[in-house]
Write a protein that holds these residues in place. Structure first.
Motif, PDB file in Angstrom:
ATOM      1  N   GLU A 282      -3.613  -8.269   1.708  1.00 46.57           N
ATOM      2  CA  GLU A 282      -3.647  -6.848   0.735  1.00 46.57           C
ATOM      3  C   GLU A 282      -4.643  -6.100   1.585  1.00 46.57           C
ATOM      4  N   THR A 283      -5.689  -6.441   1.989  1.00 45.63           N
ATOM      5  CA  THR A 283      -6.566  -5.467   2.618  1.00 45.63           C
ATOM      6  C   THR A 283      -5.979  -5.009   3.826  1.00 45.63           C
ATOM      7  N   MET A 284      -5.168  -5.649   4.769  1.00 45.26           N
ATOM      8  CA  MET A 284      -4.573  -4.998   5.952  1.00 45.26           C
ATOM      9  C   MET A 284      -3.430  -3.993   5.434  1.00 45.26           C
ATOM     10  N   PHE A 285      -2.865  -4.213   4.443  1.00 49.04           N
ATOM     11  CA  PHE A 285      -1.943  -3.298   3.979  1.00 49.04           C
ATOM     12  C   PHE A 285      -2.315  -2.046   3.620  1.00 49.04           C
ATOM     13  N   THR A 286      -3.486  -2.199   2.666  1.00 46.39           N
ATOM     14  CA  THR A 286      -4.149  -0.822   2.337  1.00 46.39           C
ATOM     15  C   THR A 286      -4.729  -0.049   3.611  1.00 46.39           C
ATOM     16  N   GLU A 287      -4.903  -0.694   4.793  1.00 46.33           N
ATOM     17  CA  GLU A 287      -5.659  -0.141   5.799  1.00 46.33           C
ATOM     18  C   GLU A 287      -4.593   0.686   6.588  1.00 46.33           C
ATOM     19  N   TYR A 288      -3.581  -0.018   6.666  1.00 45.28           N
ATOM     20  CA  TYR A 288      -2.273   0.483   7.270  1.00 45.28           C
ATOM     21  C   TYR A 288      -1.761   1.900   6.492  1.00 45.28           C
ATOM     22  N   SER A 289      -1.767   1.670   5.019  1.00 40.88           N
ATOM     23  CA  SER A 289      -1.283   2.813   4.335  1.00 40.88           C
ATOM     24  C   SER A 289      -2.404   3.793   4.320  1.00 40.88           C
ATOM     25  N   ILE A 290      -3.686   3.909   4.589  1.00 38.20           N
ATOM     26  CA  ILE A 290      -4.441   4.779   4.827  1.00 38.20           C
ATOM     27  C   ILE A 290      -4.215   5.310   6.256  1.00 38.20           C
ATOM     28  N   ARG A 291      -3.852   4.496   7.122  1.00 40.58           N
ATOM     29  CA  ARG A 291      -3.841   4.906   8.500  1.00 40.58           C
ATOM     30  C   ARG A 291      -2.722   5.963   8.754  1.00 40.58           C
ATOM     31  N   PHE A 292      -1.480   5.657   7.944  1.00 43.93           N
ATOM     32  CA  PHE A 292      -0.362   6.238   8.075  1.00 43.93           C
ATOM     33  C   PHE A 292      -0.177   7.302   7.060  1.00 43.93           C
ATOM     34  N   LYS A 293      -1.373   7.384   6.272  1.00 46.95           N
ATOM     35  CA  LYS A 293      -1.554   8.437   5.301  1.00 46.95           C
ATOM     36  C   LYS A 293      -0.595   8.591   4.525  1.00 46.95           C
ATOM     37  N   LEU A 294      -0.180   7.471   3.765  1.00 50.27           N
ATOM     38  CA  LEU A 294       0.851   7.361   2.664  1.00 50.27           C
ATOM     39  C   LEU A 294       0.097   7.664   1.181  1.00 50.27           C
ATOM     40  N   THR A 295       0.808   8.036   0.544  1.00 52.86           N
ATOM     41  CA  THR A 295       0.087   8.350  -0.877  1.00 52.86           C
ATOM     42  C   THR A 295       0.203   7.153  -1.607  1.00 52.86           C
TER      43      THR A 295
ATOM     44  N   GLU B 132       1.575   6.252  -4.330  1.00 51.18           N
ATOM     45  CA  GLU B 132       2.770   5.962  -4.861  1.00 51.18           C
ATOM     46  C   GLU B 132       3.657   5.720  -3.786  1.00 51.18           C
ATOM     47  N   GLU B 133       3.569   6.073  -2.680  1.00 54.89           N
ATOM     48  CA  GLU B 133       4.474   5.536  -1.366  1.00 54.89           C
ATOM     49  C   GLU B 133       4.186   4.197  -0.884  1.00 54.89           C
ATOM     50  N   SER B 134       2.648   4.060  -1.174  1.00 55.28           N
ATOM     51  CA  SER B 134       2.156   2.749  -0.541  1.00 55.28           C
ATOM     52  C   SER B 134       2.682   1.599  -1.344  1.00 55.28           C
ATOM     53  N   ASP B 135       2.742   1.870  -2.776  1.00 58.22           N
ATOM     54  CA  ASP B 135       3.075   0.981  -3.903  1.00 58.22           C
ATOM     55  C   ASP B 135       4.496   0.535  -3.638  1.00 58.22           C
ATOM     56  N   PHE B 136       5.248   1.926  -3.441  1.00 55.85           N
ATOM     57  CA  PHE B 136       6.699   1.400  -3.311  1.00 55.85           C
ATOM     58  C   PHE B 136       7.131   0.736  -2.054  1.00 55.85           C
ATOM     59  N   LEU B 137       6.508   0.923  -0.902  1.00 52.09           N
ATOM     60  CA  LEU B 137       6.532   0.189   0.365  1.00 52.09           C
ATOM     61  C   LEU B 137       6.202  -1.284   0.202  1.00 52.09           C
ATOM     62  N   LYS B 138       5.325  -1.261  -0.767  1.00 51.70           N
ATOM     63  CA  LYS B 138       4.806  -2.789  -0.741  1.00 51.70           C
ATOM     64  C   LYS B 138       5.712  -3.536  -1.699  1.00 51.70           C
ATOM     65  N   ALA B 139       6.235  -2.857  -2.588  1.00 54.27           N
ATOM     66  CA  ALA B 139       7.285  -3.441  -3.520  1.00 54.27           C
ATOM     67  C   ALA B 139       8.412  -4.021  -3.012  1.00 54.27           C
ATOM     68  N   ILE B 140       9.005  -2.912  -2.099  1.00 55.59           N
ATOM     69  CA  ILE B 140      10.037  -3.438  -1.349  1.00 55.59           C
ATOM     70  C   ILE B 140      10.013  -4.469  -0.103  1.00 55.59           C
ATOM     71  N   ALA B 141       8.719  -4.630   0.246  1.00 56.38           N
ATOM     72  CA  ALA B 141       8.300  -5.951   1.084  1.00 56.38           C
ATOM     73  C   ALA B 141       8.174  -7.151   0.512  1.00 56.38           C
ATOM     74  N   VAL B 142       7.714  -7.065  -0.503  1.00 61.72           N
ATOM     75  CA  VAL B 142       7.453  -8.120  -1.339  1.00 61.72           C
ATOM     76  C   VAL B 142       8.795  -8.954  -2.173  1.00 61.72           C
ATOM     77  N   LYS B 143       9.869  -7.869  -2.295  1.00 57.08           N
ATOM     78  CA  LYS B 143      10.815  -8.142  -2.929  1.00 57.08           C
ATOM     79  C   LYS B 143      11.744  -8.785  -1.889  1.00 57.08           C
ATOM     80  N   ARG B 144      11.689  -8.462  -0.406  1.00 58.46           N
ATOM     81  CA  ARG B 144      12.140  -9.319   0.684  1.00 58.46           C
ATOM     82  C   ARG B 144      11.718 -10.305   1.215  1.00 58.46           C
ATOM     83  N   ASP B 145      10.497 -10.921   0.219  1.00 60.38           N
ATOM     84  CA  ASP B 145       9.732 -12.202   0.595  1.00 60.38           C
ATOM     85  C   ASP B 145       9.252 -12.241   1.867  1.00 60.38           C
TER      86      ASP B 145
END
Length: 418
Positions: A110-123, A125-138
């Motif tokens: 979770e921490t690494m995903f948050t760090e990458y979201s900040i590094r790539f300047k995701l909002t 909403e965008e971070s939550d969306f990207l995490k959701a599709i990654a988790v959905k893909r298991d």
């Protein structure tokens, strides 16, 4: 340790302890001992009492067979009690550690995903969306979606297929499309250079020319088509009505789109038709399943020789997992006159330039410049690994010839054993 464990463990200890105490005290009391100062009773009463007690705790038959129903009864029962108490204690201790480590890993991911979201300047909403599709893909490590074009495209493709099953309205389509386009741009996946292989039909450039075929047969439906638009939902092809014989395509019909990508390879994709207007425009569904024949100039051979490399140039140092100048040791996966590949646990980025050092038999190679042209994700049992494909840059002809000679010699040796 969770609440259920905190309740269950003392309960088990109490049950075993009470069982042990009750039988022990009863044994000595019925034999005239001073335990609890119970009065002495007849042999018949003793036998009836023990029969009832042992019917509850089911131990007398075992004790009699083992010969433990004796003056040493207390000692033996104490040993049993200790063993019975230790086993569940050890089990719950192990289970607690497993759960704790799992939570720690989840927190780290979770921490690494948050760090990458900040590094790539995701909002957010965008971070939550990207995490959701990654988790959905298991995906066991969702943050890999930032590092691998292949992982990103597979997650997007899976999400879109599930999303389209709900028959979304125009507004929902527009919102999702904009979200995916914005995320793709921020992650740097909006344009794939010609020397990098495509991971999805969503990577095909506008204007790419090719031919359209039926699912079976080699006769083209349209000889000359080109990509008119490439949205997250459809790949739109166009053809010239005055130059092609108009043929009717139906929704759901399987077609093949074949094209050659300069300096990369020949591609063939098989997809269903989404819709067609009969006026020179065809919408195809996307896919990540593509056949590719690489335009390879040099023969490649597998090897596992030691390799050291340094990152010397990157377009975005802040997003790089590897620092410039850091010397890293690994091993080659394969090598050819045009480049090599290696596997490493941290990922470089497409376009990064590295300095390579390795030794072929009798020929040391130091300071060979190479560019990362392709990355592929490899899931191992305990970690994720990245296979890096490197293209040599401005390598001296005599050094290239030495590599080619090594490759052909190794291939000759292998052929002798086939």
């Amino acid at each position: 340790m969770n609440a259920k464990m905190k309740i269950a463990l003392p309960a088990i200890f109490c049950m075993v302890f009470l069982t042990h105490t009750a039988e022990t005290c009863a044994y000595y009391s019925l034999r005239g001992k001073t335990c609890l100062n119970l009065p002495q009773v007849s042999d018949d009463a003793q036998q009836q009492f023990f029969s009832g007690l042992h019917s509850v705790f089911s131990t007398v038959e075992l004790l009699d067979r083992l010969g433990w129903n004796s003056p040493n009864f207390l000692i033996n029962r104490t040993i049993i009690f200790i063993i019975i108490a230790i086993i569940p204690a050890l089990f719950f201790y192990w289970l607690n550690n497993v759960i704790r480590r799992k939570r720690e890993r989840a927190g780290s991911v979770e921490t690494m995903f948050t760090e990458y979201s900040i590094r790539f300047k995701l909002t957010e909403e965008e971070s939550d969306f990207l995490k959701a599709i990654a988790v959905k893909r298991d995906m066991p490590q969702p943050y890999v979606i930032f590092q691998s074009l292949q992982a990103f495209e597979r997650c997007v493709d899976f999400h879109i297929k599930e999303f389209m099953k709900k028959n979304p309205g125009r507004e929902e389509l527009d919102i999702t499309s904009k979200m995916l386009v914005d995320i793709r741009n921020k992650l740097g996946f909006q344009h794939i250079p010609l020397e990098y292989p495509l991971a999805s039909t969503r990577n095909i450039a506008i204007g790419q020319a090719g031919s359209l075929f039926n699912k079976e047969g080699n006769a083209p439906i349209f000889r000359n088509v080109s990509v008119m638009e490439n949205s997250p939902f459809y790949l739109t092809l166009k053809y010239e009505l005055d130059k092609e014989e108009v043929r009717r395509l139906t929704a759901g019909q399987i077609v093949r789109f074949a094209f050659a990508r300069q300096t990369d390879g020949l591609y063939g994709i098989q997809v269903p038709v989404a819709k067609t207007d009969g006026a020179g425009q065809i919408d195809l569904f996307h896919t990540v399943e593509m056949k590719r024949n690489q335009l390879r100039q040099y023969v490649r051979i597998e090897t596992s020789l030691p390799l050291k490399f340094r990152l010397i140039q990157t377009h975005d140092p802040e997003r790089s997992e590897i620092k410039r100048g850091e010397l890293i040791a690994t091993r080659l996966s394969d090598i050819s006159g045009g480049g090599l590949s290696f596997v490493y646990e941290r990922s470089l980025r497409l376009g990064d330039v590295i300095s390579l050092n390795f030794d072929l038999p009798g020929s040391p190679f130091a300071g060979i410049a190479g560019k990362i042209v392709h990355l592929s994700l490899r899931e191992a049992k305990t970690a994720r690994l990245f296979k890096h494909h490197v293209q040599f840059l401005n390598i001296e002809p005599r050094k290239r010839e030495k590599i080619i000679s090594y490759v052909f010699e190794k291939e000759r040796q292998m052929n002798q054993w086939r």
